[in-house]
Design a protein around this motif. Structure first.
Motif, short mmCIF file in Angstrom:
data_model
loop_
_atom_site.label_atom_id
_atom_site.label_comp_id
_atom_site.label_asym_id
_atom_site.label_seq_id
_atom_site.Cartn_x
_atom_site.Cartn_y
_atom_site.Cartn_z
N ARG A 189 0.84 -1.21 0.00
CA ARG A 189 0.00 0.00 0.00
C ARG A 189 0.87 1.26 0.00
N CYS A 190 0.56 2.18 -0.91
CA CYS A 190 1.18 3.51 -0.98
C CYS A 190 2.70 3.41 -1.09
N PRO A 191 3.23 3.19 -2.30
CA PRO A 191 4.68 3.00 -2.45
C PRO A 191 5.55 4.09 -1.84
N PRO A 192 5.18 5.41 -1.92
CA PRO A 192 6.04 6.39 -1.26
C PRO A 192 5.81 6.50 0.24
N ASP A 317 -6.58 -1.79 -2.79
CA ASP A 317 -5.35 -2.48 -2.40
C ASP A 317 -5.42 -3.98 -2.63
N ALA A 318 -6.59 -4.58 -2.51
CA ALA A 318 -6.72 -6.03 -2.59
C ALA A 318 -6.57 -6.57 -4.01
N ALA A 319 -6.75 -5.72 -5.01
CA ALA A 319 -6.82 -6.18 -6.39
C ALA A 319 -5.45 -6.31 -7.04
N ALA A 320 -5.28 -7.39 -7.82
CA ALA A 320 -4.14 -7.53 -8.72
C ALA A 320 -4.63 -7.09 -10.10
N GLN A 321 -4.30 -5.84 -10.46
CA GLN A 321 -4.91 -5.27 -11.65
C GLN A 321 -3.92 -4.80 -12.70
N GLY A 322 -2.63 -4.76 -12.39
CA GLY A 322 -1.68 -4.32 -13.38
C GLY A 322 -0.78 -3.22 -12.89
N ASP A 323 -0.77 -2.08 -13.60
CA ASP A 323 0.23 -1.05 -13.37
C ASP A 323 -0.10 -0.05 -12.28
N MET A 324 -1.34 0.03 -11.85
CA MET A 324 -1.69 1.05 -10.85
C MET A 324 -1.08 0.70 -9.49
N LYS A 326 -1.03 0.69 -5.32
CA LYS A 326 -2.07 0.52 -4.31
C LYS A 326 -2.13 1.82 -3.50
N SER A 327 -3.15 2.62 -3.78
CA SER A 327 -3.26 3.94 -3.14
C SER A 327 -4.72 4.32 -3.00
#
Length: 420
Positions: A189-192, A317-324, A326-327
């Motif tokens: 969740r939230c890479p930065p 956050d729960a989804a495996a959707q590709g390039d987006m 988790k935010s």
């Protein structure tokens, strides 16, 4: 390949309660149930109810009565916000949009009967189900750490009491003490987020405990906005922040909560405050309902439908959707796409091509904001990035201040978009 359905309930107690209690059923209108009242779930519930103009019966299941955003919680740690400014009520979703807000735990999903079991008893039926449970933590991801140790070494990666606890731990550090963060592996969740947190704790310590040190044990070679954060730490907190990456043992970490020790590549470090952010996975209920592959739940990009069950949409956050990433912004964007798809399926309303966007802002120091973001489109395989942007090192103080003000406006806007 036809989709399979499995009957999943979390426990025998939930099954017994569901059988003994009456079903909560709407009459006449299609029924949408939303599990989880965060950036994805609350937005989806609001948009389905609002845009269907009462044609769809919407129930939102969320155990907490006040939702504390994880996004912007770092600003509370840095002293830029009060904790109450992160809290939001579900009252307007009920009063303004007619959403049935149920404050209870969803304990299981019966995919054959299309019902959601509640911890308090009963079962809520659905024609379409939206699941937005956020994150849980991978057991054993950091040796020595478990949820039982979260008071000694808070994760603070779910908003609310954990955030308050972490701030109290930092405030109680002795003069010249050491704060240790165990950073998470990708994806999370939230890479930065962890690195904005370091910035905000450094800001607090500079004001209250200027000889304190911050040590980051990081399993990743690179992280989001890396050059921007490193520039910010060097310019604003010189000598305070030290990061140990995987080449120097940052991926070989053990913690000892009882003695407040962190072992990094065999070397014992005494921590006066410690923030452990473990590896993450989708919230428990999607695993219990057999909607995952590995740690995350795969979805159809154009609609956010589960690849295991066409009557279920999985957001955030729960989804495996590709390039987006988790935010919160991503979950809010995905929720609008899912809401449109659900309305189209249940009422025949027009469905437009899916488009997504995301921006992640971070505060490094007073009026020193940076951002990264992108726009996205849905392909057959994934949500794919179309174009992107990022703040640059060496920007002027005026531009950084404008970026920070932009983030404040976004926070107010997304809160209104989620909760009305």
């Amino acid at each position: 390949m036809p989709l399979t359905r499995r009957k999943i309930l979390a426990s025998g107690a939930a099954v017994a309660a569901a059988m003994a209690a009456p079903m909560l059923r709407a009459q006449g209108r299609p029924r949408v149930v939303v599990i989880g009242g965060g950036a994805g779930g609350a937005t989806a519930a609001r948009y389905i109810a609002k845009d269907s103009d009462g044609a769809i019966d919407v129930t939102l299941i969320e155990p907490t009565r006040s939702y504390y955003t994880c996004f912007f919680s770092n600003l509370y740690l840095g002293g830029f916000r009060e904790i109450d400014s992160l809290a939001h009520s579900y009252g307007r979703l009920a009063s303004d949009h007619g959403i049935n807000v149920v404050h209870d735990w969803a304990t299981g999903i019966d995919r054959d009967a299309r019902t959601v079991a509640l911890a308090g008893g009963g079962a809520v039926p659905y024609d379409r189900l939206i699941v937005a449970p956020g994150i849980d933590f991978v057991d054993g991801a950091v040796p020595g750490w478990s949820l039982a140790a979260q008071n000694a070494m808070p994760h603070a990666y779910k908003g609310g009491s954990q955030t308050e606890l972490l701030k109290a731990r930092v405030a109680a550090m002795p003069e010249g003490g050491t704060f240790v963060m165990v950073a998470p592996p990708n994806p999370y969740r939230c890479p930065p987020g962890p690195y904005e947190r370091v910035s905000m704790i450094a800001h607090y310590l500079r004001e209250h405990n200027p000889t304190a040190k911050i040590l980051i044990a990081d399993p990743k070679e690179k992280f989001s906005k890396m050059a921007l954060f490193q520039e910010g730490w060097n310019d604003n907190y010189p000598g305070m922040v030290d990061r140990i990456g995987p080449d120097f043992g940052g991926a070989d970490v053990e913690v000892r909560p009882e003695t407040m020790e962190v072992v990094i590549d065999g070397e014992v470090v005494k921590a006066d405050a410690c923030n452990v952010i473990p590896a993450m996975k989708a919230g428990h209920i999607v695993h219990a309902a057999a909607l995952t592959e590995g740690n995350w739940a795969p979805v159809v990009p154009a609609t956010m439908q589960s690849r295991m069950d066409e009557n279920i949409h999985i957001l955030g956050d729960a989804a495996a959707q590709g390039d987006m990433p988790k935010s919160g912004f991503a979950a809010n964007s995905q929720a609008k796409v899912a809401a449109m798809a659900v309305r189209g399926a249940l009422t025949g309303s027009r469905v437009f091509p899916a488009k997504f966007s995301n921006t992640c802002w971070s505060l490094i120091d007073t009026d020193n904001g940076v951002k990264v973001g992108a726009s996205y489109t849905a392909t057959d395989e994934k949500i794919a990035s179309v174009d992107s942007f990022i703040s640059q090192t060496g920007e002027t103080a005026d531009l950084r201040a404008a970026t920070y003000r932009e983030s404040l406006g976004w926070y107010d806007a997304i809160a209104a978009d989620m909760f009305g």
